[in-house]
Design a protein around this motif. Structure first.
Motif, PDB file in Angstrom:
ATOM      1  N   LYS A 242      18.852  82.549  65.675  1.00 21.95           N
ATOM      2  CA  LYS A 242      18.569  83.242  66.983  1.00 21.95           C
ATOM      3  C   LYS A 242      19.382  82.859  68.201  1.00 21.95           C
ATOM      4  N   HIS A 243      19.681  81.399  68.347  1.00 19.27           N
ATOM      5  CA  HIS A 243      20.439  80.781  69.451  1.00 19.27           C
ATOM      6  C   HIS A 243      21.746  80.596  68.943  1.00 19.27           C
ATOM      7  N   PHE A 244      22.361  80.220  68.064  1.00 18.77           N
ATOM      8  CA  PHE A 244      23.499  79.547  67.815  1.00 18.77           C
ATOM      9  C   PHE A 244      24.555  80.240  66.909  1.00 18.77           C
ATOM     10  N   LYS A 245      24.100  81.011  66.086  1.00 19.46           N
ATOM     11  CA  LYS A 245      24.912  81.910  65.228  1.00 19.46           C
ATOM     12  C   LYS A 245      26.191  82.353  65.696  1.00 19.46           C
ATOM     13  N   ASP A 246      26.152  83.230  66.766  1.00 27.24           N
ATOM     14  CA  ASP A 246      27.381  83.623  67.329  1.00 27.24           C
ATOM     15  C   ASP A 246      28.353  82.668  67.927  1.00 27.24           C
ATOM     16  N   SER A 247      27.829  81.544  68.047  1.00 29.32           N
ATOM     17  CA  SER A 247      28.732  80.595  68.650  1.00 29.32           C
ATOM     18  C   SER A 247      29.448  79.668  67.594  1.00 29.32           C
ATOM     19  N   LEU A 248      28.605  79.438  66.610  1.00 27.83           N
ATOM     20  CA  LEU A 248      29.241  78.591  65.374  1.00 27.83           C
ATOM     21  C   LEU A 248      30.219  79.188  64.682  1.00 27.83           C
ATOM     22  N   ALA A 249      31.110  78.280  64.091  1.00 30.52           N
ATOM     23  CA  ALA A 249      32.147  78.667  63.117  1.00 30.52           C
ATOM     24  C   ALA A 249      31.716  78.711  61.880  1.00 30.52           C
ATOM     25  N   GLU A 250      30.397  78.121  61.685  1.00 27.74           N
ATOM     26  CA  GLU A 250      29.643  78.379  60.440  1.00 27.74           C
ATOM     27  C   GLU A 250      28.349  77.558  60.455  1.00 27.74           C
ATOM     28  N   MET A 251      27.026  78.490  59.963  1.00 26.93           N
ATOM     29  CA  MET A 251      25.851  77.744  60.091  1.00 26.93           C
ATOM     30  C   MET A 251      25.549  77.537  58.356  1.00 26.93           C
ATOM     31  N   LYS A 252      25.726  76.267  58.118  1.00 25.76           N
ATOM     32  CA  LYS A 252      25.822  75.872  56.546  1.00 25.76           C
ATOM     33  C   LYS A 252      24.316  75.532  56.306  1.00 25.76           C
ATOM     34  N   THR A 253      23.812  76.010  55.349  1.00 23.46           N
ATOM     35  CA  THR A 253      22.292  75.681  54.917  1.00 23.46           C
ATOM     36  C   THR A 253      22.409  75.100  53.433  1.00 23.46           C
ATOM     37  N   TYR A 254      21.082  74.006  53.422  1.00 19.81           N
ATOM     38  CA  TYR A 254      21.004  73.199  52.415  1.00 19.81           C
ATOM     39  C   TYR A 254      19.790  73.415  51.878  1.00 19.81           C
ATOM     40  N   GLN A 255      19.605  72.885  50.458  1.00 11.37           N
ATOM     41  CA  GLN A 255      18.273  72.942  49.944  1.00 11.37           C
ATOM     42  C   GLN A 255      17.367  71.675  50.395  1.00 11.37           C
ATOM     43  N   THR A 256      17.884  70.685  50.753  1.00  9.97           N
ATOM     44  CA  THR A 256      17.201  69.531  51.323  1.00  9.97           C
ATOM     45  C   THR A 256      18.147  69.141  52.620  1.00  9.97           C
ATOM     46  N   GLN A 257      17.179  68.210  53.539  1.00 11.68           N
ATOM     47  CA  GLN A 257      17.590  67.655  54.693  1.00 11.68           C
ATOM     48  C   GLN A 257      18.794  66.724  54.441  1.00 11.68           C
ATOM     49  N   ASP A 258      18.327  65.957  53.227  1.00  9.41           N
ATOM     50  CA  ASP A 258      19.197  64.776  53.078  1.00  9.41           C
ATOM     51  C   ASP A 258      20.588  65.354  52.561  1.00  9.41           C
ATOM     52  N   GLU A 259      20.916  66.631  51.883  1.00 10.59           N
ATOM     53  CA  GLU A 259      22.009  66.867  51.479  1.00 10.59           C
ATOM     54  C   GLU A 259      22.833  67.338  52.827  1.00 10.59           C
ATOM     55  N   ALA A 260      22.106  67.860  53.872  1.00 13.11           N
ATOM     56  CA  ALA A 260      22.727  68.156  55.102  1.00 13.11           C
ATOM     57  C   ALA A 260      23.116  66.633  55.908  1.00 13.11           C
ATOM     58  N   ASN A 261      22.351  65.541  55.809  1.00 14.76           N
ATOM     59  CA  ASN A 261      22.664  64.561  56.480  1.00 14.76           C
ATOM     60  C   ASN A 261      23.984  63.867  55.698  1.00 14.76           C
ATOM     61  N   GLN A 262      23.984  64.001  54.457  1.00 18.51           N
ATOM     62  CA  GLN A 262      25.038  63.476  53.651  1.00 18.51           C
ATOM     63  C   GLN A 262      26.500  64.022  54.076  1.00 18.51           C
ATOM     64  N   ASP A 263      26.448  65.494  54.319  1.00 17.58           N
ATOM     65  CA  ASP A 263      27.512  66.065  54.448  1.00 17.58           C
ATOM     66  C   ASP A 263      28.073  65.825  55.907  1.00 17.58           C
ATOM     67  N   LEU A 264      27.144  65.588  57.015  1.00 17.83           N
ATOM     68  CA  LEU A 264      27.192  65.207  58.316  1.00 17.83           C
ATOM     69  C   LEU A 264      28.142  63.568  58.146  1.00 17.83           C
ATOM     70  N   VAL A 265      27.715  62.743  57.363  1.00 18.70           N
ATOM     71  CA  VAL A 265      28.163  61.389  57.169  1.00 18.70           C
ATOM     72  C   VAL A 265      29.536  61.648  56.507  1.00 18.70           C
ATOM     73  N   ALA A 266      29.773  62.570  55.479  1.00 17.89           N
ATOM     74  CA  ALA A 266      31.085  62.696  55.110  1.00 17.89           C
ATOM     75  C   ALA A 266      32.070  63.413  56.000  1.00 17.89           C
ATOM     76  N   GLY A 267      31.613  63.921  57.107  1.00 13.92           N
ATOM     77  CA  GLY A 267      32.485  64.699  57.904  1.00 13.92           C
ATOM     78  C   GLY A 267      32.623  66.079  57.617  1.00 13.92           C
ATOM     79  N   ARG A 268      31.953  66.566  56.665  1.00 12.10           N
ATOM     80  CA  ARG A 268      32.060  67.999  56.209  1.00 12.10           C
ATOM     81  C   ARG A 268      31.269  69.039  57.215  1.00 12.10           C
ATOM     82  N   ILE A 269      30.639  68.617  58.057  1.00 12.98           N
ATOM     83  CA  ILE A 269      29.936  69.402  59.072  1.00 12.98           C
ATOM     84  C   ILE A 269      30.059  68.801  60.397  1.00 12.98           C
ATOM     85  N   ASP A 270      29.826  69.182  61.443  1.00 16.94           N
ATOM     86  CA  ASP A 270      29.989  68.779  62.742  1.00 16.94           C
ATOM     87  C   ASP A 270      28.758  68.316  63.270  1.00 16.94           C
TER      88      ASP A 270
END
Length: 260
Positions: free
Chosen positions: A150-178
């Motif tokens: 609702k609030h960010f999709k038009d601003s983002l380069a990409e809204m990347k979804t994950y099955q688990t929060q841990d997967e999102a956290n790991q991609d943040l640690v790895a620098g694959r998402i901002d």
């Protein structure tokens, strides 16, 4: 004949008493994906965490024989409505949209909005402008996804979804998402890990949206399952009154998770 009748009557009374003493079995659906500190598997394969202990306490108070039943998060509501499970207790926010399909107990903890976290030293404001051109990681089928859409999709380069929060956290640690968007409780636990401490920092809470932010997390129930709902509501009140709720909570959090 009279002796036999007495024995038969005694047996019938014994059987009835035994059945009454047995607790009602209830399949409690939780997300199969780890969601620490609420639920995760320990080294022995046993489910542990704050929510698991709260489930045990609620079931004991309500005299229910609860069986923890892991289900993929994105299929957990269909599992409830199709009677594969009897109740959902998996940090599910009480929302108007979900209430069109299922019913809810009283809350057993509060969500407290959503928080953005990102790499140290990088300026990211928790606003559409602050996230412009960024890649934001979010767990699928959560209120965080609804909010970001609702609030960010038009601003983002990409809204990347994950099955688990841990997967999102790991991609943040790895620098694959901002950045990631999740509940303050979830972000707080991630920031306590070695990886979280090393890589990232909290950027702030997003603006309030009363249409999305829920009053808290509750047990999800099938429509019309009034008896189970009443038992769970009474048990939530019971463990808060007898101190069991606070006893469990102090092991995992240094603040009031229940809220007002």
């Amino acid at each position: 004949m009279r002796i036999l009748s007495k024995l038969t009557a005694a047996a019938a009374i014994f059987c009835a008493s035994t059945l009454m003493a047995q607790a009602e079995q209830v399949k409690v659906g939780i997300a199969a994906e780890p969601y620490p500190p609420f639920s995760s598997l320990d080294a022995s394969g046993k489910w542990v965490g704050w929510e698991i202990e709260i489930i045990d306490a609620i079931c004991a108070e309500a005299k229910l024989d609860c069986v923890i039943t892991p289900v993929a998060w994105d299929g957990i509501i269909p599992s409830l409505t199709s009677k594969k499970i009897d109740v959902i207790m998996s940090s599910m926010s009480i929302t108007e949209k979900r209430k069109k399909t299922i019913d809810f107990s009283d809350k057993y903890y509060s969500d407290n909005g959503y928080t953005i976290a990102g790499p140290k030293g990088v300026t990211i404001d928790p606003t559409p402008e602050g996230l412009k051109g960024r890649i934001l990681g979010i767990q699928v089928s959560t209120n965080a996804e609804v909010y970001a859409s609702k609030h960010f999709k038009d601003s983002l380069a990409e809204m990347k979804t994950y099955q688990t929060q841990d997967e999102a956290n790991q991609d943040l640690v790895a620098g694959r998402i901002d950045a990631i968007l999740a509940s303050p409780l979830t972000i707080d636990q991630f920031m306590k890990t070695d990886q979280g401490k090393a890589c990232c920092e909290i950027k702030g809470k997003v603006a309030n949206d009363p249409e999305i932010f829920a009053p808290g997390a509750g047990a999800g129930l099938r429509k019309g399952d009034t008896m189970l709902k009443e038992k769970i509501n009474a048990a939530i009140k019971g463990i808060r009154a007898n101190g069991k709720y606070n006893e469990i909570t102090k092991k995992y959090f240094s603040f009031d998770i229940y809220g007002e």
